[in-house]
Scaffold this active site. Structure first.
Site, mmCIF file in Angstrom:
data_model
loop_
_atom_site.group_PDB
_atom_site.id
_atom_site.type_symbol
_atom_site.label_atom_id
_atom_site.label_comp_id
_atom_site.label_asym_id
_atom_site.label_seq_id
_atom_site.Cartn_x
_atom_site.Cartn_y
_atom_site.Cartn_z
ATOM 1 N N LYS A 1 0.840 -1.204 0.000
ATOM 2 C CA LYS A 1 0.000 0.000 0.000
ATOM 3 C C LYS A 1 0.878 1.258 0.000
ATOM 4 O O LYS A 1 2.048 1.207 0.390
ATOM 5 C CB LYS A 1 -0.870 0.004 1.264
ATOM 6 C CG LYS A 1 -2.017 -0.992 1.262
ATOM 7 C CD LYS A 1 -2.810 -0.890 2.546
ATOM 8 C CE LYS A 1 -3.935 -1.908 2.632
ATOM 9 N NZ LYS A 1 -5.028 -1.666 1.675
ATOM 10 N N ASP B 1 -7.500 -3.647 10.487
ATOM 11 C CA ASP B 1 -8.002 -4.617 9.518
ATOM 12 C C ASP B 1 -8.439 -5.940 10.162
ATOM 13 O O ASP B 1 -8.752 -6.900 9.470
ATOM 14 C CB ASP B 1 -6.951 -4.849 8.419
ATOM 15 C CG ASP B 1 -7.579 -5.150 7.073
ATOM 16 O OD1 ASP B 1 -8.765 -4.812 6.897
ATOM 17 O OD2 ASP B 1 -6.895 -5.735 6.223
ATOM 18 N N ASP C 1 -3.108 -7.475 -2.024
ATOM 19 C CA ASP C 1 -3.818 -6.586 -1.093
ATOM 20 C C ASP C 1 -5.303 -6.957 -0.976
ATOM 21 O O ASP C 1 -6.006 -6.444 -0.104
ATOM 22 C CB ASP C 1 -3.659 -5.124 -1.555
ATOM 23 C CG ASP C 1 -3.988 -4.126 -0.462
ATOM 24 O OD1 ASP C 1 -4.126 -4.555 0.698
ATOM 25 O OD2 ASP C 1 -4.100 -2.924 -0.772
ATOM 26 N N GLU D 1 -6.492 -9.484 0.348
ATOM 27 C CA GLU D 1 -6.170 -10.654 1.179
ATOM 28 C C GLU D 1 -7.317 -11.084 2.082
ATOM 29 O O GLU D 1 -7.400 -12.242 2.468
ATOM 30 C CB GLU D 1 -4.920 -10.354 2.035
ATOM 31 C CG GLU D 1 -5.159 -9.589 3.336
ATOM 32 C CD GLU D 1 -5.773 -8.207 3.155
ATOM 33 O OE1 GLU D 1 -5.631 -7.643 2.060
ATOM 34 O OE2 GLU D 1 -6.417 -7.698 4.088
ATOM 35 N N ARG E 1 -10.493 -11.501 1.557
ATOM 36 C CA ARG E 1 -11.345 -12.531 0.974
ATOM 37 C C ARG E 1 -10.635 -13.885 0.959
ATOM 38 O O ARG E 1 -11.273 -14.923 1.013
ATOM 39 C CB ARG E 1 -11.818 -12.094 -0.424
ATOM 40 C CG ARG E 1 -10.737 -11.906 -1.431
ATOM 41 C CD ARG E 1 -11.181 -11.066 -2.636
ATOM 42 N NE ARG E 1 -11.151 -9.641 -2.342
ATOM 43 C CZ ARG E 1 -11.470 -8.693 -3.221
ATOM 44 N NH1 ARG E 1 -11.877 -9.011 -4.431
ATOM 45 N NH2 ARG E 1 -11.400 -7.420 -2.887
HETATM 46 N N1 BES Z 1 -8.145 -3.852 4.275
HETATM 47 C C1 BES Z 1 -8.378 -3.378 2.982
HETATM 48 C C2 BES Z 1 -9.690 -2.602 2.852
HETATM 49 C C3 BES Z 1 -9.779 -1.328 3.637
HETATM 50 C C4 BES Z 1 -9.379 -0.135 3.058
HETATM 51 C C5 BES Z 1 -10.273 -1.314 4.912
HETATM 52 C C6 BES Z 1 -9.468 1.037 3.771
HETATM 53 C C7 BES Z 1 -10.364 -0.142 5.628
HETATM 54 C C8 BES Z 1 -9.956 1.039 5.062
HETATM 55 C C9 BES Z 1 -8.411 -4.522 1.985
HETATM 56 O O1 BES Z 1 -7.663 -5.636 2.322
HETATM 57 C C10 BES Z 1 -7.894 -3.999 0.698
HETATM 58 O O2 BES Z 1 -6.774 -3.605 0.664
HETATM 59 N N2 BES Z 1 -8.728 -4.015 -0.319
HETATM 60 C C11 BES Z 1 -8.375 -3.533 -1.606
HETATM 61 C C12 BES Z 1 -8.894 -4.503 -2.626
HETATM 62 C C13 BES Z 1 -8.348 -4.298 -4.001
HETATM 63 C C14 BES Z 1 -6.867 -4.612 -4.054
HETATM 64 C C15 BES Z 1 -9.109 -5.193 -4.948
HETATM 65 C C16 BES Z 1 -9.011 -2.163 -1.792
HETATM 66 O O3 BES Z 1 -10.115 -1.934 -1.268
HETATM 67 O O4 BES Z 1 -8.402 -1.307 -2.411
HETATM 68 ZN ZN ZN Z 2 -7.342 -5.935 4.346
HETATM 69 ZN ZN ZN Z 3 -5.605 -5.468 1.692
#
Ligand code: BES
Ligand code: ZN
Ligand code: ZN
Length: 490
Positions: A269, A280, A339, A341, A343
């Site tokens: 990230k 998370d 990222d 992860e 799911r």
């Molecule tokens: N943990 C994040 C989602 C998240 C983002 C939670 C901001 C709380 C605040 C998740 O694991 C993630 O990174 N999701 C990605 C998915 C994408 C790579 C398909 C996202 O939402 O950008």
């Molecule tokens: Zn996450």
């Molecule tokens: Zn993630």
């Protein structure tokens, strides 16, 4: 900590009495109360508008040295949540002043259009939750929580609703627990540290609890979960908590995403994205803390908490985009983005509990997608379920508990977006639009015929600034919601 009392205001030895005041009408039966409200309303600076307040000292009509009049707005716009917020504000402010007790006046049953039980529940919750502060890692903590919080009620309300404080304490203790876990720094809640805390609390509550170690997860072929933890030196585990009442006819499972830190992995990230990623594991916190509350509430249904715990880190041993792994269910998954992860750990947890227990109903909660925050903002969770009845029960519980939920669709044709050229499914959709939906559709592939709902809590799990009844940090979102839902299903 919470009490109902019918004590006379002229005799009560409490330091402060809080009186909710409506802008346009009287809320109280008690003549003495109404007459002191009139006194306050004569002052130019107090009208009864929401968040308007005034403290009068040494009023001869009551014994408490402070009477705190708090505006609650127009009667037609009153909801139970207005009392939750008012109570939270009052408790926070009294604690800041260094006081140790408070007495809230409850509006009269006859003057409200809402039922007294909902108002009193919300009022009790706001007070309990507003009294929680996360200051574990500070040396100088000058604000102390209040020791005693009482509610002035009529004798008939006391008789009818005297059980409420205990029930609210059981639920809100769970919310506070979840808040603390979410706010806790990630170096203090690695999967193994977090699981140990859960086990010790669960044992105290006489819940059955088992922890599957990394070795066992490997033996049992949790390939998808293990791919997420592969980059971290902190080993993964999975906690299973069970509340088993005698003669239970139904089983409900609560699965929570437990990524104790989400760096994104090899798809690292950005600096902005990394900020706050200790939260998370808020789904896991909600599931584990709800189990502690359930143990106290003692519903008739069997409830199982399933809590997969991992840390998502980049390293030479981490999973890579392009990797194909075999999940617990036997289906292969192509990792399009490390990222995505959450799911990956959830599908193994879901498939495991379906195979092991065949629960009648599964709820999963997860801080799953940034896309859900784009859709619904920071205060509302997204609900996905093929089952209209379950979705509607969750929405209703969300309204009752002020843990708001909004249903989003699971369109069959969007499944196209998570197809893989090389594996059974891909964890990254081919379109960047509708990310919360494609994440939910991915999970749906692993729920078989079980009645299931997924709640994306990425927005409401955390508050940077704090709210009326929550300090900055974890909100404990999901515990009140789940406890209310259990009551509906029980
Ligand atoms: N943990 C994040 C989602 C998240 C983002 C939670 C901001 C709380 C605040 C998740 O694991 C993630 O990174 N999701 C990605 C998915 C994408 C790579 C398909 C996202 O939402 O950008
Ligand atoms: Zn996450
Ligand atoms: Zn993630």
């Amino acid at each position: 900590m919470l009490h109902l009392t019918t004590a006379d205001m002229k005799k009560s030895s409490v330091s402060t009495i809080v009186v909710p005041v409506c802008e346009d009408t009287g809320l109280h039966d008690d003549q003495a109360l109404e007459s002191i409200i009139q006194k306050a309303k004569k002052l130019k600076e107090f009208t009864g508008k929401e968040k308007d307040d005034i403290i009068l000292y040494g009023m001869p009509e009551v014994k408490p040295e402070r009477v705190w009049f708090m505006g609650i707005g127009k009667k037609s716009q009153l909801t139970p949540d207005a009392f939750r917020k008012l109570a939270g504000r009052a408790v926070k402010a009294c604690a800041k002043k260094g006081l140790s007790d408070i007495l809230f006046a409850l509006p009269s049953q006859k003057k409200l259009t809402m039922d007294t039980e909902s108002v009193l529940t919300a009022y009790l919750e706001g007070a309990y939750l507003g009294n929680h502060m996360f200051d574990k890692y500070k040396k100088d903590t000058n604000t102390k929580p209040l020791k005693r919080i009482s509610f002035l009620v009529s004798p008939s309300v006391k008789r009818r609703l005297n059980h409420l404080p205990k029930r609210v304490e059981a639920v809100c203790r769970g919310t506070v627990l979840a808040r603390e876990w979410v706010s806790m720094p990630p170096n203090k809640k690695t999967p193994s540290l977090f699981s140990k805390t859960i086990v010790s609390l669960a044992k105290k509550e006489k819940l059955n609890v088992t922890v599957l170690s990394e070795k066992e997860l490997r033996k049992m072929k949790f390939g998808s979960l293990l791919a997420v933890s592969a980059g971290s030196v902190n080993k993964p585990c999975m906690v299973v908590m069970e509340y088993i009442p005698k003669g239970a006819k139904k089983e409900i499972a609560f699965v929570g995403k437990g990524v104790t830190f989400d760096s994104g992995g090899i798809n690292l990230k950005s600096a902005d994205g990394l900020d706050g990623m200790k939260m998370d594991m808020a789904g896991a916190a909600a599931a584990a803390a709800s189990m502690i509350s359930v143990a106290k509430m003692k519903p008739k249904v069997k409830v199982t908490g399933v809590i997969p715990l991992v840390e998502n880190m980049p390293s030479g041993s981490a999973a890579k985009p392009g990797d194909i792994i075999k999940s617990y269910s036997g289906k292969t998954v192509e990792i399009g983005n490390t990222d995505a992860e959450g799911r990956l750990i959830l599908i193994d947890a879901l498939a495991y509990i379906i195979k092991k227990n065949k629960p009648d109903l599964i709820i999963d909660m997860a801080t799953l997608t940034g896309a859900c925050m784009v859709a619904l903002g920071e205060k509302i969770a997204g609900v996905f379920s093929p089952d209209d009845n379950l979705a509607s029960l969750i929405i209703q519980s969300g309204e009752a508990t002020a843990e708001r939920c909004w249903r989003l669709p699971l369109p069959e044709d969007y499944n196209e977006l998570i197809k893989s050229d090389f594996a059974d499914i891909r964890n990254l959709a081919s379109s960047r639009y509708g990310g919360a939906i494609t994440a939910a559709l991915f999970l749906a592939e692993f729920t078989k015929d079980t009645t299931w709902a997924h709640i994306d809590i990425a927005g409401p799990a955390y508050t940077k600034k704090g709210t009326d009844y929550c300090g900055p940090g974890g909100t404990g979102f999901g515990v009140r919601l789940f406890c209310d839902l259990i009551d509906k299903i029980d």
